[in-house]
Scaffold this active site. Structure first.
Site, PDB file in Angstrom:
ATOM      1  N   ARG A 157       0.855  -1.193   0.000  1.00  0.00           N
ATOM      2  CA  ARG A 157       0.000   0.000   0.000  1.00  0.00           C
ATOM      3  C   ARG A 157       0.893   1.246   0.000  1.00  0.00           C
ATOM      4  O   ARG A 157       1.708   1.423   0.914  1.00  0.00           O
ATOM      5  CB  ARG A 157      -0.903  -0.009   1.237  1.00  0.00           C
ATOM      6  CG  ARG A 157      -1.688   1.277   1.425  1.00  0.00           C
ATOM      7  CD  ARG A 157      -2.651   1.218   2.612  1.00  0.00           C
ATOM      8  NE  ARG A 157      -3.308   2.498   2.761  1.00  0.00           N
ATOM      9  CZ  ARG A 157      -3.196   3.301   3.816  1.00  0.00           C
ATOM     10  NH1 ARG A 157      -2.472   2.953   4.872  1.00  0.00           N
ATOM     11  NH2 ARG A 157      -3.814   4.466   3.832  1.00  0.00           N
ATOM     12  N   HIS A 217      -2.880  10.911   1.157  1.00  0.00           N
ATOM     13  CA  HIS A 217      -2.290  10.674   2.476  1.00  0.00           C
ATOM     14  C   HIS A 217      -1.602  11.965   2.909  1.00  0.00           C
ATOM     15  O   HIS A 217      -0.402  12.013   3.144  1.00  0.00           O
ATOM     16  CB  HIS A 217      -1.339   9.475   2.437  1.00  0.00           C
ATOM     17  CG  HIS A 217      -1.061   8.858   3.786  1.00  0.00           C
ATOM     18  ND1 HIS A 217      -1.166   7.505   4.034  1.00  0.00           N
ATOM     19  CD2 HIS A 217      -0.690   9.413   4.959  1.00  0.00           C
ATOM     20  CE1 HIS A 217      -0.843   7.261   5.297  1.00  0.00           C
ATOM     21  NE2 HIS A 217      -0.549   8.416   5.884  1.00  0.00           N
ATOM     22  N   GLU A 238      -7.358   8.334   6.651  1.00  0.00           N
ATOM     23  CA  GLU A 238      -7.616   8.952   7.952  1.00  0.00           C
ATOM     24  C   GLU A 238      -8.136  10.383   7.868  1.00  0.00           C
ATOM     25  O   GLU A 238      -7.462  11.328   8.311  1.00  0.00           O
ATOM     26  CB  GLU A 238      -6.353   8.913   8.814  1.00  0.00           C
ATOM     27  CG  GLU A 238      -5.814   7.504   9.047  1.00  0.00           C
ATOM     28  CD  GLU A 238      -4.703   7.468  10.068  1.00  0.00           C
ATOM     29  OE1 GLU A 238      -4.131   8.516  10.398  1.00  0.00           O
ATOM     30  OE2 GLU A 238      -4.398   6.363  10.553  1.00  0.00           O
ATOM     31  N   ASN A 285      -7.163   1.562  10.097  1.00  0.00           N
ATOM     32  CA  ASN A 285      -5.861   1.747  10.717  1.00  0.00           C
ATOM     33  C   ASN A 285      -6.053   1.636  12.213  1.00  0.00           C
ATOM     34  O   ASN A 285      -6.790   2.424  12.818  1.00  0.00           O
ATOM     35  CB  ASN A 285      -5.272   3.125  10.368  1.00  0.00           C
ATOM     36  CG  ASN A 285      -4.901   3.236   8.901  1.00  0.00           C
ATOM     37  OD1 ASN A 285      -4.993   2.253   8.153  1.00  0.00           O
ATOM     38  ND2 ASN A 285      -4.474   4.415   8.489  1.00  0.00           N
ATOM     39  N   TYR A 341      -4.244   1.296  16.016  1.00  0.00           N
ATOM     40  CA  TYR A 341      -3.040   1.392  16.830  1.00  0.00           C
ATOM     41  C   TYR A 341      -3.290   1.108  18.301  1.00  0.00           C
ATOM     42  O   TYR A 341      -2.486   0.459  18.954  1.00  0.00           O
ATOM     43  CB  TYR A 341      -2.384   2.765  16.649  1.00  0.00           C
ATOM     44  CG  TYR A 341      -1.737   2.882  15.283  1.00  0.00           C
ATOM     45  CD1 TYR A 341      -0.457   2.394  15.058  1.00  0.00           C
ATOM     46  CD2 TYR A 341      -2.436   3.418  14.204  1.00  0.00           C
ATOM     47  CE1 TYR A 341       0.124   2.447  13.797  1.00  0.00           C
ATOM     48  CE2 TYR A 341      -1.859   3.483  12.933  1.00  0.00           C
ATOM     49  CZ  TYR A 341      -0.578   2.988  12.743  1.00  0.00           C
ATOM     50  OH  TYR A 341      -0.003   3.033  11.498  1.00  0.00           O
ATOM     51  N   GLU A 379      -3.396  -0.353   8.165  1.00  0.00           N
ATOM     52  CA  GLU A 379      -2.223  -0.020   8.973  1.00  0.00           C
ATOM     53  C   GLU A 379      -2.370  -0.628  10.351  1.00  0.00           C
ATOM     54  O   GLU A 379      -3.425  -0.518  10.970  1.00  0.00           O
ATOM     55  CB  GLU A 379      -2.068   1.507   9.187  1.00  0.00           C
ATOM     56  CG  GLU A 379      -1.576   2.274   8.001  1.00  0.00           C
ATOM     57  CD  GLU A 379      -1.436   3.769   8.285  1.00  0.00           C
ATOM     58  OE1 GLU A 379      -1.177   4.151   9.444  1.00  0.00           O
ATOM     59  OE2 GLU A 379      -1.607   4.551   7.335  1.00  0.00           O
TER      60      GLU A 379
END
Ligand code: GBH
Length: 449
Positions: A75, A119, A164, A291, A293, A350
């Protein structure tokens, strides 16, 4: 062994401004991140993306490295200012050619390309015309998206409109810690709406283009929000946090409405939204990119910040970013998305972690913590698949150590170490481990840690 479904797409993710370097080469124009990082005080250590991983010049070696790692998919993002230096209008063929060659090299290596259109590196020329806060951006983005579908759509079958949007709206326009560095809630809420409209119009352009046989989706940064206590006030605070961090984008994309609790909370500052707008935003997409985290633990804090909430520190272990290591949150999130917003194909676009990686005496990087972090998150994803979640791929952030936005080069997320002065790439222990995972299409049932 816990095996993954056949054809599961194991990959790595990167982003243009974070790895490419040479931001003004071959006719490219400055992006908002170029301007932001060159303005003193914005980025730790005064770091910029001028060189980064020099991927713009070393892409051939980097694709060879991807092949060595055994990646099934990669990606990357396209830098809008390389292909349309004025943001709209005149096409810079040299910029398009860079991505053209990259895609060809990936295909030749048997690696499936996933292209992200945005991005975070908006052409500076468009910021001069109001950027994401100007509703005209919807047309600008659709033109840019259409160009890329036209030029790469014969070979790229997986497209992500935005990475995002929460970070763009909030970190860029409300908190001011990312480019373009604005601190204006009123503008930030409009930016969020314009991002979603731009996404929806790009989806329509995609369906009408030669790329239309492929798949298109969007990538959101999502994090479970947990209440610090079971009190009514903490639970209400947690609902506001979830509405702002997660549902602000999920609800309009999949349910055709914004979260009522936010509309009410922001009152006067909330933008005017028509039914036509909502219809554009909810156009069907082919997958959702996630994504992940960490999670947040939330307590009520009347009058504090934007939402009247406070984040509570937990006892859990943390990464070098200070983010709690919480694999269970990935499972929870995937199951929720499947039940409340799906069923639809999901990709983890991600997941990864920064740790204090060091080159040891033998010139190796023994990042056992990253191996353990990834292992535990892969197992959480596998459990979600057991429960019926349609997870089709997993992209580790990141392939290479890179420019970590406002933190510059101080944080390393790669499974490959980058020695910046020499630009030498050294595969970390986690990179060697990931190659085995991909080869086996699975991970051991138990972690070592
Ligand atoms: C992503 O952003 C970006 O897409 C990527 O470019 C970046 O390099 C990478 O992640 C690493 O930062 O309350 O503990 O959940 C991450 C966006 C938003 C994730 C804020 C963490 C708060 C931390 N981040 N979020 S936590």
């Amino acid at each position: 062994m816990r095996r993954f479904p056949e054809g599961f797409l194991w990959g790595c993710a990167t982003a243009s401004y974070q790895i490419e370097g040479s931001p003004l080469a071959d006719g490219a124009s400055p992006s908002i991140w170029h301007r932001f990082s060159h303005t003193p005080g914005n980025v730790q250590g005064g770091d910029t993306g001028d060189v980064a991983c020099d991927h713009y010049r070393r892409w051939r070696d980097d694709v060879a490295l991807m092949r060595e790692l055994g990646l099934k998919a990669y990606r990357f993002s396209i830098a809008w200012p390389r292909v349309l230096p004025d943001g709209t209008g005149r096409v810079n063929e040299a910029g398009v050619a860079f991505y053209d060659r990259l895609v060809d090299a990936l295909l030749e290596a048997g690696i499936v390309p996933f292209a992200t259109l945005y991005h975070w590196d908006l052409p500076g020329a468009l910021q001069d015309r109001g950027g994401w806060a100007n509703r005209d951006v919807v047309g600008w983005f659709t033109e840019y998206a259409g160009l890329m579908f036209e030029r790469l759509g014969d070979r790229v079958q997986h497209w992500i409109t935005l990475n995002e949007p929460w970070c763009v709206a909030h970190l860029g326009h409300v908190a001011g810690v990312h480019a373009p560095g604005m601190r204006d809630l009123w503008a930030g809420l409009r930016v969020a709406h314009h991002l979603l409209l731009a996404h929806g119009e790009a989806v329509a352009a995609f369906r009408a283009s030669r790329a239309g046989r492929g798949r298109i989706g969007i990538t959101l940064n999502l994090a479970p929000q947990h209440a610090a206590t079971s009190s009514q006030t903490d639970r209400a605070a947690t609902d506001r946090a979830d509405a702002y961090h997660n549902r602000l984008f999920l609800d309009p994309l999949f349910k055709g409405r914004y979260p009522a609790v936010l509309v009410q909370h922001f009152g006067e500052a909330w933008p005017e939204v028509t039914d036509e707008d909502l219809a554009i935003i909810r156009r069907p997409i082919d997958f959702l990119g996630i994504n992940y985290y960490s999670r947040s633990v939330v307590a009520d804090a009347p009058g504090e910040g934007l939402l009247g909430i406070r984040h509570v520190d937990t006892a859990g272990a943390r990464t070098a970013m200070g983010w709690e290591i919480y694999p269970q949150g990935l499972y929870e999130l995937l199951v929720r998305l499947h039940r409340e917003y799906g069923p639809l194909p999901l990709y983890i676009t991600e997941n990864g972690a920064a740790f204090d990686d060091r080159l040891d005496a033998s010139g190796q990087v023994d990042d056992a913590e990253r191996v353990d972090y990834l292992h535990r998150h892969f197992l959480a994803a596998r459990r979600a698949i057991d429960d019926g979640v349609r997870l089709e791929g997993y992209f580790v952030w990141s392939m290479l150590d890179n420019f970590e936005w406002a933190l510059g080069y101080s944080k390393r997320f790669g499974i490959v170490y980058v020695d910046y002065p020499s630009q030498r790439r050294i595969v970390k222990r986690s990179g060697r481990w990931y190659r085995q995972v991909i080869e086996a299409n699975g991970v051991p049932e138990r972690t070592e840690g």
